[in-house]
Design a protein around this motif. Structure first.
Motif, PDB file in Angstrom:
ATOM      1  N   PRO A 229       0.772  -1.241   0.137  1.00  0.00           N
ATOM      2  CA  PRO A 229      -0.007  -0.023  -0.020  1.00  0.00           C
ATOM      3  C   PRO A 229       0.896   1.319  -0.028  1.00  0.00           C
ATOM      4  O   PRO A 229       0.545   2.261  -0.726  1.00  0.00           O
ATOM      5  N   ALA A 230       1.778   1.139   0.745  1.00  0.00           N
ATOM      6  CA  ALA A 230       2.871   2.491   0.965  1.00  0.00           C
ATOM      7  C   ALA A 230       3.449   2.619  -0.398  1.00  0.00           C
ATOM      8  O   ALA A 230       3.523   3.703  -1.111  1.00  0.00           O
ATOM      9  N   ARG A 232       2.430   1.733  -3.600  1.00  0.00           N
ATOM     10  CA  ARG A 232       1.340   2.104  -4.436  1.00  0.00           C
ATOM     11  C   ARG A 232       0.866   3.854  -4.177  1.00  0.00           C
ATOM     12  O   ARG A 232       1.031   4.582  -5.199  1.00  0.00           O
ATOM     13  N   SER A 233       0.940   4.122  -3.251  1.00  0.00           N
ATOM     14  CA  SER A 233       0.849   5.459  -2.808  1.00  0.00           C
ATOM     15  C   SER A 233       1.833   6.362  -3.447  1.00  0.00           C
ATOM     16  O   SER A 233       1.932   7.486  -3.885  1.00  0.00           O
ATOM     17  N   GLN A 234       3.371   5.746  -3.056  1.00  0.00           N
ATOM     18  CA  GLN A 234       4.510   6.437  -3.637  1.00  0.00           C
ATOM     19  C   GLN A 234       4.545   6.492  -5.222  1.00  0.00           C
ATOM     20  O   GLN A 234       4.607   7.532  -5.475  1.00  0.00           O
ATOM     21  N   ARG A 237       2.129   9.270  -6.601  1.00  0.00           N
ATOM     22  CA  ARG A 237       2.707  10.682  -6.323  1.00  0.00           C
ATOM     23  C   ARG A 237       3.918  10.792  -7.363  1.00  0.00           C
ATOM     24  O   ARG A 237       3.908  12.021  -7.936  1.00  0.00           O
TER      25      ARG A 237
END
Length: 478
Positions: A229-230, A232-234, A237
Motif C-alpha cells: 500500500p505504501a 502504491r501511494s508513492q 505521487r
C-alpha cells in the motif's frame, strides 16, 4: 600543440547545442582528449560523448559550467561508491581538470552497448504478462535492490541509466548516485520511495505484475518486502510529478523541445524534428495553402501537407471576428491546449497522433491565431469503419475497450466523443480533436464528464443497433 590551438571550456560554454566536431581539449596532465561524437549536450554546462585518449576510446563527460568542479566531484564520488559496493559500472579511466578550465571524467567506452530504455522501447507495447519483457526488467530491479542493500540511492532512477553490455547490466550516471547509509542497508522507507520512481515509469497495467518484479528486487536487497500500500501511494505521487514535469518541458527550451519566444510569437517543436520542420514553422500559412485542405471553417482550418516523406496535419485556429478575438486574448489558445493534452495522452500511453509543433501569434502576453502540427493518421474514423448492424471485429473491440479503460483509469474525458474523432489505424484506435480533453483531479468531476462522453459516443449509432447495444454493455459504467 599550444594550448590556444585547443578548444577551451569558455568556447564550449558558448557553443550551444552543436559544438563543431571533432574538437580537442588539453587535460591537466598534458594529454589531449579528442571528442569525436556527442551523445548529450547541456548547453553551457556539460557535454557527453565518445572520445579518444592516447589511442583508446573512452566515454568523456566534460563539465564546463560555473559549478563544473562541484558536479565533477559528485560524479566521481558516485562512481567510487558504486565500485566500493561491488556494483557493475564502467571503469574509471581518468578524472581531472582540463588545462583550459572545466573538468573531465573519462570511463571505458563499452561497444556494443545499449541502454535499457532502448531495449524497453522495442517491447513496451507488449502486455504485462509477456515473459520476455519481464525478464528484460528483472535485472534492473535486482541492481536497484543491490544499491539499496549497499546504502546507496540513484536520485535519477530511469531505464536510460542502466546499460546492457555483453550480457551484463551496468549502473551508469554517478552524478545521481547518493550515499545514504553505506555500508549499511537503506531504511525501508527511503528504499520504497526510490523503488517507486522506477515502478512509476512502467505502464499502469504493470501494477498487476509487481508481484513478479519484487522477487527480483529482493534478490538484490535481501529478504525485505516493501509495504505494497505504501509503495502504491508513492508510485501515484511519482507518476503525477513526472507528468507535471514533462508537460512543463513541452513549453520551455530543453533537451526534448526547442522553444523560441518573442514579443510577437511563441513556438515549440520536438527538437529531433526542428530542422526538418523549420520551413513550415517559418511560414505555416504557406504550408496550409500548398497542402490539401480537409476543413476550412470559421474557427479552424485543417490541411494535410507532405514534409519530406512524412505526411503531416496542420491545424490553424482562426479568429472569427473582433468579439471572438477579444475573448481569446488572455487564454491559452486551443492549439496550446491540444499540444499539451496530446503530449499528456502520449505520456500516459493513450494513442493519439504525435504532436510535433505549436505556434502562437502574440502581442506581448496577448494571444491571437495559433497553429498545431501533428502526424497525419490515414485510418478511417469509426463511423465509417464499423457497421452498426454487428458487433465490432475482435481486434477493433479489444482496441476500443483498451482505449476507454485507459482513459477511465486516468480520469480523462474528451469533451466531444464523436465516432469521427476516433480513428482506426494499424490495430489501434487513435483519439483526435483534443481541444476539450481534461484530466480530472476529482473522481466526481470525472464521473460526470464520462457520463456525457459515454452518451455522446453511443448517440453515433441508432438506439436499436447491435453495435450500440454492444458498446453499452462493454464500456465502463456511467
Amino acid at each position: 600543440m599550444a594550448l590556444d590551438a585547443l578548444t577551451l571550456a569558455s568556447t564550449l560554454q558558448t557553443a550551444g547545442r552543436h559544438p563543431a566536431l571533432p574538437f580537442r581539449v588539453a587535460l591537466a596532465d598534458g594529454r589531449q582528449l579528442e571528442m569525436l561524437r556527442l551523445f548529450r549536450v547541456l548547453p553551457g554546462k556539460r557535454l557527453v560523448g565518445e572520445a579518444e585518449l592516447a589511442g583508446n576510446r573512452v566515454l568523456a563527460k566534460l563539465f564546463i559550467g560555473r559549478r563544473s568542479e562541484q558536479r565533477w566531484r559528485q560524479e566521481r564520488a558516485g562512481l567510487e561508491a558504486l565500485v566500493f559496493a561491488g556494483l557493475p559500472t564502467p571503469a574509471l579511466v581518468a578524472a581531472m581538470p582540463m588545462a583550459g578550465g572545466g573538468h573531465a571524467l573519462l570511463t571505458d567506452f563499452l561497444d556494443p552497448a545499449e541502454s535499457l530504455a532502448e531495449c524497453w522501447s522495442r517491447v513496451a507495447g507488449r502486455t504485462a504478462a509477456d515473459d520476455e519483457t519481464l525478464s528484460l526488467l528483472a535485472p534492473a530491479f535486482t541492481l536497484v535492490g543491490r544499491l539499496h542493500a549497499a546504502g546507496l540511492v540513484q536520485d535519477d532512477l530511469h531505464l536510460a541509466n542502466f546499460l546492457r553490455h555483453n550480457g551484463r547490466l551496468l549502473v551508469i550516471d554517478g552524478d545521481a548516485v547518493r550515499v545514504v547509509s553505506q555500508p549499511q542497508a537503506m531504511p525501508m522507507a527511503d528504499a520504497c520511495a526510490n523503488l517507486a520512481v522506477l515502478l512509476a515509469q512502467l505502464p499502469v497495467e504493470w501494477e498487476d505484475r509487481w508481484a513478479a518484479l519484487l522477487p527480483a528486487y529482493r534478490a538484490g536487497a535481501g529478504e525485505v518486502s516493501p509495504d505494497l500500500p505504501a509503495l502504491r501511494s508513492q508510485v501515484a505521487r511519482v507518476r503525477a510529478w513526472r507528468l507535471r514535469d514533462f508537460l512543463a518541458k513541452t513549453v520551455r527550451d530543453c533537451t526534448l523541445f526547442a522553444v523560441e519566444q518573442s514579443f510577437t510569437r511563441f513556438s515549440a517543436v520536438l527538437r529531433q524534428d526542428a530542422e526538418v520542420l523549420a520551413p513550415l514553422l517559418d511560414a505555416p500559412d504557406c504550408a496550409i495553402s500548398a497542402g490539401l485542405t480537409l476543413k476550412d471553417g470559421g474557427t479552424c482550418t485543417v490541411s494535410r501537407v507532405l514534409v519530406g516523406d512524412r505526411m503531416l496535419l496542420i491545424k490553424r485556429y482562426n479568429l472569427k471576428g473582433v468579439s471572438h478575438a477579444l475573448g481569446r486574448l488572455w487564454r491559452p489558445s486551443r492549439a496550446w491546449h491540444s499540444w499539451q493534452e496530446g503530449h499528456r495522452l502520449q505520456f500516459l500511453g493513450i494513442p493519439t497522433p504525435a504532436p510535433l509543433a505549436l505556434i502562437e501569434e502574440r502581442c506581448g502576453p496577448l494571444r491571437r491565431r495559433a497553429w498545431l502540427v501533428c502526424e497525419y493518421c490515414p485510418g478511417p474514423n469509426l463511423l465509417m469503419h464499423l457497421s452498426p448492424d454487428q458487433v465490432p471485429p475482435a481486434e477493433e473491440a479489444r482496441a476500443m475497450l483498451n482505449l476507454f479503460e485507459s482513459m477511465h483509469r486516468q480520469r480523462i474525458s474528451h469533451g466531444d466523443l464523436k465516432a469521427t474523432n476516433l480513428l482506426w489505424d494499424a490495430g489501434r484506435i487513435l483519439l483526435i480533436d483534443l481541444d476539450a480533453v481534461v484530466q480530472h483531479r476529482l473522481p466526481g468531476a470525472h464521473t460526470r464528464a464520462w457520463r456525457r462522453d459515454r452518451a455522446r459516443l453511443l448517440r453515433n449509432w441508432p438506439a436499436a443497433s447491435i453495435l450500440r447495444h454492444w458498446l453499452d454493455d462493454h464500456l465502463p459504467a456511467a
